[in-house]
Design a protein around this motif. Sequence first.
Motif, PDB file in Angstrom:
ATOM      1  N   VAL A   1       0.827  -1.203   0.000  1.00 33.51           N
ATOM      2  CA  VAL A   1       0.000   0.000   0.000  1.00 33.51           C
ATOM      3  C   VAL A   1       0.863   1.255   0.000  1.00 33.51           C
ATOM      4  CG1 VAL A   1      -0.217   0.152   2.514  1.00 33.51           C
ATOM      5  CG2 VAL A   1      -2.025   1.052   1.062  1.00 33.51           C
ATOM      6  N   GLU A   2       2.078   1.170   0.567  1.00 33.48           N
ATOM      7  CA  GLU A   2       2.963   2.336   0.560  1.00 33.48           C
ATOM      8  C   GLU A   2       3.388   2.687  -0.855  1.00 33.48           C
ATOM      9  OE1 GLU A   2       6.793   4.067   3.057  1.00 33.48           O
ATOM     10  OE2 GLU A   2       6.246   1.943   3.194  1.00 33.48           O
ATOM     11  N   ASP A   3       3.575   1.672  -1.709  1.00 31.26           N
ATOM     12  CA  ASP A   3       3.927   1.931  -3.110  1.00 31.26           C
ATOM     13  C   ASP A   3       2.757   2.550  -3.870  1.00 31.26           C
ATOM     14  OD1 ASP A   3       6.388   0.815  -2.612  1.00 31.26           O
ATOM     15  OD2 ASP A   3       5.817  -1.177  -3.352  1.00 31.26           O
ATOM     16  N   LEU A   4       1.537   2.225  -3.462  1.00 32.81           N
ATOM     17  CA  LEU A   4       0.349   2.681  -4.173  1.00 32.81           C
ATOM     18  C   LEU A   4      -0.119   4.045  -3.685  1.00 32.81           C
ATOM     19  CD1 LEU A   4      -1.670   1.611  -6.330  1.00 32.81           C
ATOM     20  CD2 LEU A   4      -3.066   0.787  -4.436  1.00 32.81           C
ATOM     21  N   LEU A   5      -0.104   4.229  -2.355  1.00 35.58           N
ATOM     22  CA  LEU A   5      -0.663   5.434  -1.761  1.00 35.58           C
ATOM     23  C   LEU A   5       0.386   6.359  -1.145  1.00 35.58           C
ATOM     24  CD1 LEU A   5      -3.736   3.865   0.079  1.00 35.58           C
ATOM     25  CD2 LEU A   5      -3.624   4.762  -2.239  1.00 35.58           C
ATOM     26  N   GLY A   6       1.611   5.868  -1.013  1.00 32.16           N
ATOM     27  CA  GLY A   6       2.652   6.693  -0.419  1.00 32.16           C
ATOM     28  C   GLY A   6       2.554   6.815   1.086  1.00 32.16           C
TER      29      GLY A   6
END
Length: 410
Positions: free
Chosen positions: A274-279
């Motif tokens: 999710v960090e890659d998708l939403l930062g």
Amino acid sequence: MNASPRALFFTSDAQRVALARQRYFEEGQLPSGSVSAAVLDSWARCHRQRLDPSDALEFNQVSPSRAQLARQRNRQLIDAWSSEIHEIEHTLAGTLCSAILTDASGVLIAATGSGSPQAAITPAAHRIGINLSEECVGTTAPGLVVKTGKPATVWGGEHYFEGVMPMYCAAAPIRGINGQLAGVLDISREGSAFDFDAAAVVSLYASSIENRLLTGQAREQLVLKLQVSPALLDTPMVGLAGIDGHGRLAWANGVAERLFGPTFRPAGSLATAVEDLLGLTLNRLLALPGDRATPLRLANGLNLWVRAVLQAQDGKRRAGMCMAPPEQSASDEPPSAVEPAVAALPAEESLAPEDTPQQAASTTLRAADNDLILRTVRALNGNISKTAEQLGVSRGLVYRRLREARDSER
């Protein structure tokens, strides 16, 4: 093949379909352009089964045990339908239409009334346990959705069997958290064509039911509501995404998939962090307010509005960032003193302000809950009342989590 001169002169849908049936069933020709490719493919499959379109069609129920099993297995789907059924009935009240719900195999598991009091086919076809799959009743809208997974509309003579030609139906798929077909919503009318865009209406309500099903299935997950406008977050047009306890995107509905774009990986492939998708890490997402929309920029640059809701193990939503156990109440008594509980907090180095991606990936929702409480208590210098107010939980919950932290250090 050149179109027959007769094709140039039909003035109604009924004439168009009648000509298509004549070409296909009597002359053995493909009626190019007269009916959709989906209907033609269905006719071909029925023909390969050696089904005779002139045979009398019987709507046979599956065995009582299979019907009961279908309803038991699809309890969450039926619950989602039940939450929308009053609005569906109100919408269709003046149209002489009826609505049905089938499972992924085409077995009917819920239905409204028959619509028209003069209906002859609908009362027989819309009974619990009737199998509406293509193999059993030929070309129909729900049967097409079961076969293809795509929305379908079948008008009058487009039905394979002649006895069902008075029916007009539009159906749309409902998908579950695994991305697979979970059921089909269908709107039907007997005796005359729809006077409205039935495909649009059934797709809207199928989306509403699907969204309820997805959130109900998302146990112990963080559910994100996303859209380009905050006004759309409580409508069937909302994008939904589930984040698991390891900080990975577990699932997304069709709207969210389109918003995420190519960075979204469908079910069955390696999950997207999710960090890659939403930062944002999972801890940061858990800190988002559940009672109002927050602006968020996706990794693809798209600016959205998001609201986060934590789903408890019982499937109920928690409006705050922390999941309270069932016994929580606002009247929980705190310990006799604040200082011992606060003093039991883990060492400062374990409360670093930002986790690494590897740490976030190994975080569970429960651990993230506790971590968020501990961080907040420390940031507010041990003030339990302010911590509870900021997180939207009871003081008793904060005290219990502090006791858990203290006991784990022993």
